[in-house]
Design an enzyme around this catalytic site. Structure first.
Site, PDB file in Angstrom:
ATOM      1  N   ASN A   1      38.928  44.140  35.352  1.00 36.28           N
ATOM      2  CA  ASN A   1      38.398  42.809  35.091  1.00 36.28           C
ATOM      3  C   ASN A   1      36.940  42.814  34.653  1.00 36.28           C
ATOM      4  O   ASN A   1      36.510  41.949  33.890  1.00 36.28           O
ATOM      5  CB  ASN A   1      38.537  41.946  36.344  1.00 36.28           C
ATOM      6  CG  ASN A   1      39.959  41.903  36.836  1.00 36.28           C
ATOM      7  OD1 ASN A   1      40.858  41.493  36.109  1.00 36.28           O
ATOM      8  ND2 ASN A   1      40.179  42.354  38.061  1.00 36.28           N
TER       9      ASN A   1
ATOM     10  N   ASP B   1      41.202  36.671  41.410  1.00 33.41           N
ATOM     11  CA  ASP B   1      40.219  36.294  40.388  1.00 33.41           C
ATOM     12  C   ASP B   1      40.193  37.399  39.332  1.00 33.41           C
ATOM     13  O   ASP B   1      39.398  38.333  39.402  1.00 33.41           O
ATOM     14  CB  ASP B   1      38.847  36.115  41.048  1.00 33.41           C
ATOM     15  CG  ASP B   1      37.795  35.574  40.085  1.00 33.41           C
ATOM     16  OD1 ASP B   1      38.094  35.462  38.884  1.00 33.41           O
ATOM     17  OD2 ASP B   1      36.678  35.277  40.537  1.00 33.41           O
ATOM     18  N   HIS B   2      41.084  37.278  38.344  1.00 37.94           N
ATOM     19  CA  HIS B   2      41.304  38.342  37.361  1.00 37.94           C
ATOM     20  C   HIS B   2      41.004  37.883  35.947  1.00 37.94           C
ATOM     21  O   HIS B   2      41.163  36.696  35.612  1.00 37.94           O
ATOM     22  CB  HIS B   2      42.766  38.806  37.415  1.00 37.94           C
ATOM     23  CG  HIS B   2      43.005  39.910  38.390  1.00 37.94           C
ATOM     24  ND1 HIS B   2      43.557  41.118  38.026  1.00 37.94           N
ATOM     25  CD2 HIS B   2      42.764  39.999  39.720  1.00 37.94           C
ATOM     26  CE1 HIS B   2      43.653  41.905  39.095  1.00 37.94           C
ATOM     27  NE2 HIS B   2      43.172  41.242  40.136  1.00 37.94           N
TER      28      HIS B   2
ATOM     29  N   LYS C   1      44.670  49.016  58.421  1.00 36.36           N
ATOM     30  CA  LYS C   1      44.022  50.150  59.062  1.00 36.36           C
ATOM     31  C   LYS C   1      43.073  49.679  60.152  1.00 36.36           C
ATOM     32  O   LYS C   1      42.063  49.026  59.865  1.00 36.36           O
ATOM     33  CB  LYS C   1      43.256  50.977  58.030  1.00 36.36           C
ATOM     34  CG  LYS C   1      44.144  51.687  57.017  1.00 36.36           C
ATOM     35  CD  LYS C   1      43.309  52.531  56.069  1.00 36.36           C
ATOM     36  CE  LYS C   1      44.185  53.325  55.107  1.00 36.36           C
ATOM     37  NZ  LYS C   1      43.370  54.148  54.177  1.00 36.36           N
TER      38      LYS C   1
ATOM     39  N   GLY D   1      36.399  51.305  53.083  1.00 39.18           N
ATOM     40  CA  GLY D   1      35.845  52.534  53.647  1.00 39.18           C
ATOM     41  C   GLY D   1      34.604  52.246  54.461  1.00 39.18           C
ATOM     42  O   GLY D   1      34.198  51.086  54.618  1.00 39.18           O
TER      43      GLY D   1
ATOM     44  N   GLU E   1      37.141  45.561  40.241  1.00 38.79           N
ATOM     45  CA  GLU E   1      37.940  46.567  39.540  1.00 38.79           C
ATOM     46  C   GLU E   1      37.515  46.615  38.075  1.00 38.79           C
ATOM     47  O   GLU E   1      37.214  45.581  37.474  1.00 38.79           O
ATOM     48  CB  GLU E   1      39.443  46.245  39.600  1.00 38.79           C
ATOM     49  CG  GLU E   1      40.012  46.135  40.983  1.00 38.79           C
ATOM     50  CD  GLU E   1      40.200  44.678  41.398  1.00 38.79           C
ATOM     51  OE1 GLU E   1      40.086  43.770  40.542  1.00 38.79           O
ATOM     52  OE2 GLU E   1      40.422  44.442  42.593  1.00 38.79           O
TER      53      GLU E   1
END
Length: 321
Positions: free
Chosen positions: A110, A37-38, A194, A174, A107
């Site tokens: 966007n 979704d950009h 991870k 994280g 981000e």
């Protein structure tokens, strides 16, 4: 058995092509699909960024079986959480229950377009947590009045409610995002294999819930061509998430990736037609505990040959993992 998904990467294909590719992925036998979704592509060479939610509406009508999911939508800057809830409810109805709402903290690439600034990661996670709670209340059918530290909602209600509501996934990177996902999400999303992310998700309430990963690949009968294409269009992926979340446009990603060589991409991304190399790229996710992995075939003009090869060679091999 790991479920293998197909990625509609909006950064590398236009809206009609994305829907056509998804129809091909359903025919090829992929187990589910995801869509980015950009507002911008990562690099100019990718060349596209259609509105993912319009594509989802068309995809829901063009397909019959394959599940759909945003991977991922940021509900905190470009979109208000009340609007995200309405969009998610609508796509769930259009797809007859095949939709999952994947959310993330976003981000700058966007989200900067609405001119709201780009705060520190801690604030972005706080906003994601508050937005997710609002979305959940609306999808549950509540009339929502909300006056929070980041969002205001004035007497909002969804009038077309799906039953059941779409499951909500949260992308993690994280400890803090894992804690939010464990408390609020129905599934967890990650782009790195991870195990510690999944363990943290489990500790905060995520035990037993699905976990979805994503792997870029570059199929081409000419391996050198595949490596060149991966470098041209995916060199941004080697700069790392702390960089990827902060840069403002494709020119910044091009500069950040100037030192990335084609051979670096050849090591990081399976290229060519060696099935063992592709399964080796997926295996770390399976070993870490992911039960779903979506593949990204690099190159918008190179989807159908990949889908044909996936049906006959790749998917049978991956399902043996």
């Amino acid at each position: 058995m790991v479920r293998i998904g197909y990625t509609m990467m909006t950064e590398q294909a236009g809206p009609r092509a994305l829907v056509e590719h998804l129809v091909g992925a359903e025919e090829a036998g992929f187990d589910f699909s995801v869509i980015s979704d950009h507002f911008f592509p990562w690099l100019d060479e990718q060349g596209h960024a259609p509105y993912a939610w319009s594509v989802l509406g068309a995809a829901a009508q063009a397909t019959e079986r394959i599940p759909l999911m945003t991977y991922v939508t940021c509900p905190t800057y470009r979109y208000h959480p009340a609007v995200v809830a309405q969009k998610a409810a609508t796509v769930q109805l259009l797809s007859q229950g095949r939709f999952r709402l994947g959310l993330g903290s976003g981000e700058n690439l966007n989200e900067h377009v609405v001119g709201a600034g780009w705060p520190a990661p801690r604030v972005r996670i706080d906003r994601l947590e508050e937005a997710t709670a609002v979305i959940r209340r609306l999808l549950a059918g509540e009339t929502v009045d909300h006056d929070g530290p980041h969002f205001h909602v004035d007497h909002a209600r969804l009038w077309d409610l799906p039953d059941p509501p779409p499951p909500i996934g949260i992308a993690v990177s994280g400890p803090r995002s894992c804690a939010v996902a464990g408390r609020l999400a129905d599934l967890v999303i990650a782009i790195e294999p991870k195990r510690e992310l999944l363990d943290a998700f489990d500790r905060h309430g995520g035990a037993g819930k699905p976990r979805v990963g994503q792997v870029p690949v570059c199929h081409d009968p000419d391996r050198d061509a595949a490596v060149a294409r991966a470098h041209e269009q995916f060199r941004w992926s080697q700069t790392g998430w702390p960089v990827n979340a902060e840069l403002r446009g494709p020119a910044g990603f091009a500069r950040a990736a100037e030192a990335v060589r084609p051979e670096d991409l050849a090591k990081a991304i399976p290229c060519g037609t060696d099935v063992e190399a592709f399964t080796a790229a997926v295996r770390p996710y399976v070993d870490a505990g992911f039960d779903e992995v979506a593949l990204v075939q690099i190159g918008g003009a190179h989807q159908q040959p990949f889908l044909d090869w996936a049906r006959t060679d790749l998917l049978p091999a991956l399902r043996e993992l």
